[in-house]
Design an enzyme around this catalytic site. Structure first.
Site, PDB file in Angstrom:
ATOM      1  N   PHE A 224       0.848  -1.188   0.000  1.00 46.80           N
ATOM      2  CA  PHE A 224       0.000   0.000   0.000  1.00 46.80           C
ATOM      3  C   PHE A 224       0.887   1.242   0.000  1.00 46.80           C
ATOM      4  O   PHE A 224       1.783   1.372   0.835  1.00 46.80           O
ATOM      5  CB  PHE A 224      -0.921  -0.008   1.211  1.00 46.80           C
ATOM      6  CG  PHE A 224      -2.061  -0.998   1.093  1.00 46.80           C
ATOM      7  CD1 PHE A 224      -2.049  -2.010   0.150  1.00 46.80           C
ATOM      8  CD2 PHE A 224      -3.138  -0.912   1.928  1.00 46.80           C
ATOM      9  CE1 PHE A 224      -3.101  -2.908   0.036  1.00 46.80           C
ATOM     10  CE2 PHE A 224      -4.202  -1.806   1.828  1.00 46.80           C
ATOM     11  CZ  PHE A 224      -4.177  -2.804   0.886  1.00 46.80           C
TER      12      PHE A 224
ATOM     13  N   ALA B  12       3.242   6.498   4.699  1.00 42.83           N
ATOM     14  CA  ALA B  12       2.485   6.355   5.944  1.00 42.83           C
ATOM     15  C   ALA B  12       2.810   7.490   6.920  1.00 42.83           C
ATOM     16  O   ALA B  12       1.896   8.096   7.493  1.00 42.83           O
ATOM     17  CB  ALA B  12       2.782   5.005   6.585  1.00 42.83           C
TER      18      ALA B  12
ATOM     19  N   VAL C 297       3.099  -1.611   4.133  1.00 39.53           N
ATOM     20  CA  VAL C 297       2.694  -0.219   3.960  1.00 39.53           C
ATOM     21  C   VAL C 297       3.964   0.611   3.799  1.00 39.53           C
ATOM     22  O   VAL C 297       4.887   0.498   4.609  1.00 39.53           O
ATOM     23  CB  VAL C 297       1.895   0.262   5.195  1.00 39.53           C
ATOM     24  CG1 VAL C 297       1.534   1.718   5.088  1.00 39.53           C
ATOM     25  CG2 VAL C 297       0.651  -0.588   5.385  1.00 39.53           C
ATOM     26  N   CYS C 298       4.023   1.416   2.750  1.00 35.58           N
ATOM     27  CA  CYS C 298       5.198   2.260   2.521  1.00 35.58           C
ATOM     28  C   CYS C 298       5.390   3.203   3.705  1.00 35.58           C
ATOM     29  O   CYS C 298       4.502   3.994   4.032  1.00 35.58           O
ATOM     30  CB  CYS C 298       5.020   3.065   1.240  1.00 35.58           C
ATOM     31  SG  CYS C 298       6.387   4.209   0.955  1.00 35.58           S
ATOM     32  N   ILE C 299       6.526   3.129   4.330  1.00 34.17           N
ATOM     33  CA  ILE C 299       6.766   3.910   5.543  1.00 34.17           C
ATOM     34  C   ILE C 299       6.782   5.417   5.267  1.00 34.17           C
ATOM     35  O   ILE C 299       6.224   6.187   6.039  1.00 34.17           O
ATOM     36  CB  ILE C 299       8.047   3.460   6.286  1.00 34.17           C
ATOM     37  CG1 ILE C 299       8.117   4.127   7.663  1.00 34.17           C
ATOM     38  CG2 ILE C 299       9.290   3.705   5.439  1.00 34.17           C
ATOM     39  CD1 ILE C 299       9.157   3.526   8.570  1.00 34.17           C
TER      40      ILE C 299
END
Length: 130
Positions: free
Chosen positions: A38, A81, A76-78
């Site tokens: 994501f 995010a 999830v792409c840090i």
């Protein structure tokens, strides 16, 4: 067939629902999902703080249930995010925020995980984005 799925759209977008239904169909058809990734506004789908209107499905909760039920690799792409306030416990402490809101079963990681997923899969299918 092995699929990697990337979601760029927020949970209220039609493409988020299409991505979830596609993922369900993949598994129902006997295929494998090597990773869900994501990115951009798609990171909101991994937040426990999303509240859907009563007359709409809660796709954020559905995504989390799907990841948990099938023991999938949900990433999830840090960077995306953090920019959007989706934090795990470690990042909440690091940035001195009062609470974490990343749903259980998801992990924060970098874009390298998307690249790796594309290498492991037969097909990378993406939904949403600009």
């Amino acid at each position: 067939m092995k699929f990697a799925i990337a979601l760029f759209a927020p949970p209220h977008a039609p493409s988020s629902r299409r991505a979830l239904r596609f993922a369900e169909a993949c598994l129902a058809g006997g295929h494998e999902i090597v990773r869900l990734f994501f990115y951009q506004d798609g990171v909101h789908s991994a937040s426990v703080n999303v509240v859907a209107p009563q007359d709409e499905p809660n796709l954020s909760a559905e995504w989390s249930d799907f990841v948990h039920k099938h023991k999938l690799d949900g990433v999830v792409c840090i960077a995306a995010a953090l920019r959007r306030g989706v934090l795990n416990q470690e990042e909440a402490r690091r940035y001195e925020r009062p609470a974490a809101n990343l749903a259980e079963g998801w992990e924060l990681s970098g874009l390298g995980q998307l690249h790796e997923a594309a290498q492991m899969a037969d097909r990378l299918v993406s939904f949403g984005g600009n």
